[in-house]
Each structure stands twice: as C-alpha cells, then as structure tokens.
Motif scaffolding. Structure first.
Motif: not given
Length: 184
Positions: A13, A15, A17, A33, A148-151
C-alpha cells in the motif's frame, strides 16, 4: 515468513519516491496509496446512492402498464444482482473495519488512520536513511528497483537493505556468513 505475509498489505500500500528538497538534498517521500477510511466513505456513499436509485426505479416501474416492457422485465433482475454484490462489498468493508479495530486494540492504539499505520510500519522496516545513504551504484541497481517502483517488497529485499544479505549486482542474493565477515 509469517511476519512478511501478514505485513504485506501495508507494504504494498506504500508509495516511495526519492526527491530533492529546495537545497538539493535527497529525501525519501512516503505515502499510503489507499486509506481504509476513504474506502469506507466510498462504500457507504455507494450504498446510499443504490438505495435512492432503487426506490426511484420501483416508483418508475409502478407506472409501466405493459408487463412485457423490456425495462420492467430486465431492471429488477439487474438491481437484484447489483444488490448481492453491494451486500458482499458492505460485508467485506465491515469485516475489514472490525479487524483493523482489533489490530489497533492489540497494539493498544486508541485511534489511528490506516494510512498512518502503514507509514509507521514502513518507516520501521524501510528507514529512509538506509536507502538515501546507500552508494550511488547500490541505490540505482537495488534500492530504487526494490523499494521505489511500487513492487511488493520481499524478505530478501529487507535482508539486503539491513545488510543481512549481500547484493551481488544481479538482483540475486547471497547469504552473509560469519566466516566471510571474520576473514575480511
């Protein structure tokens, strides 16, 4: 591990960055998210809209005199199917709300929004300084792709982040051994 399986909903859940502040210093921005509280409001609003539209449909159907009218024949069934799905969604929402309340009670937390809860755990498991202070190669080849790649974050990713395993540069991991550490 069981812990990773149970904490995974919070981790996916999130994010994350890397950005720079006005002085050009890197910082790790984190945000959830989805907040359960927003979902709760949306489902409640959807239910209210459904009830209002269903009442309107019942009123409209009462004006139809032709029993073979396609609207009169099809819409009650469509609304019935939609009601079943909406009832399932309401039940799921209520179950999630109850379980989240139990979770907060277990941690002896009076009240906390779900997005704050997720950020709290993310800050504990994935501290910004471990990512930001990594050397440029490690940051580019591992930290950014892993965090940082929503994995989904794996236990291997966390072990590399916390230096319990070494990153070999190919997204595969090797366990650190005490013998290797002693020889160095």
């Amino acid at each position: 591990s069981q812990f990773m399986e149970e904490i995974m909903p919070c981790m996916v859940n999130m994010n994350r960055r890397i950005s720079k502040d006005s002085d050009g210093v890197e910082k790790l921005d984190k945000s959830a998210k989805i907040a359960f509280e927003d979902f709760d409001l949306c489902v409640t609003a959807l239910h209210s809209d459904f009830v209002a539209k269903h009442e309107m449909m019942q009123m409209i159907l009462s004006y139809f005199e032709d029993p073979a009218d396609p609207f009169k024949m099809q819409m009650p069934k469509i609304y019935s199917e939609a009601k079943e799905k909406l009832d399932e969604l309401l039940s799921l929402k209520d179950t999630a709300k109850e379980k989240y309340g139990q979770l907060l009670k277990w941690f002896k937390i009076q009240a906390m929004k779900s997005n704050e809860f997720c950020v709290l755990w993310d800050n504990l498991l994935i501290p910004a300084n471990l990512i930001l202070n990594a050397d440029m190669k490690m940051k580019k080849e591992f930290m950014l792709p892993a965090f940082c790649q929503n994995k989904a974050v794996s236990s291997d990713d966390l072990q590399i982040l916390w230096s319990f395993k070494e990153f070999d540069g190919k997204r595969t991991v090797k366990k650190k051994t005490r013998a290797k550490a002693r020889r160095r």
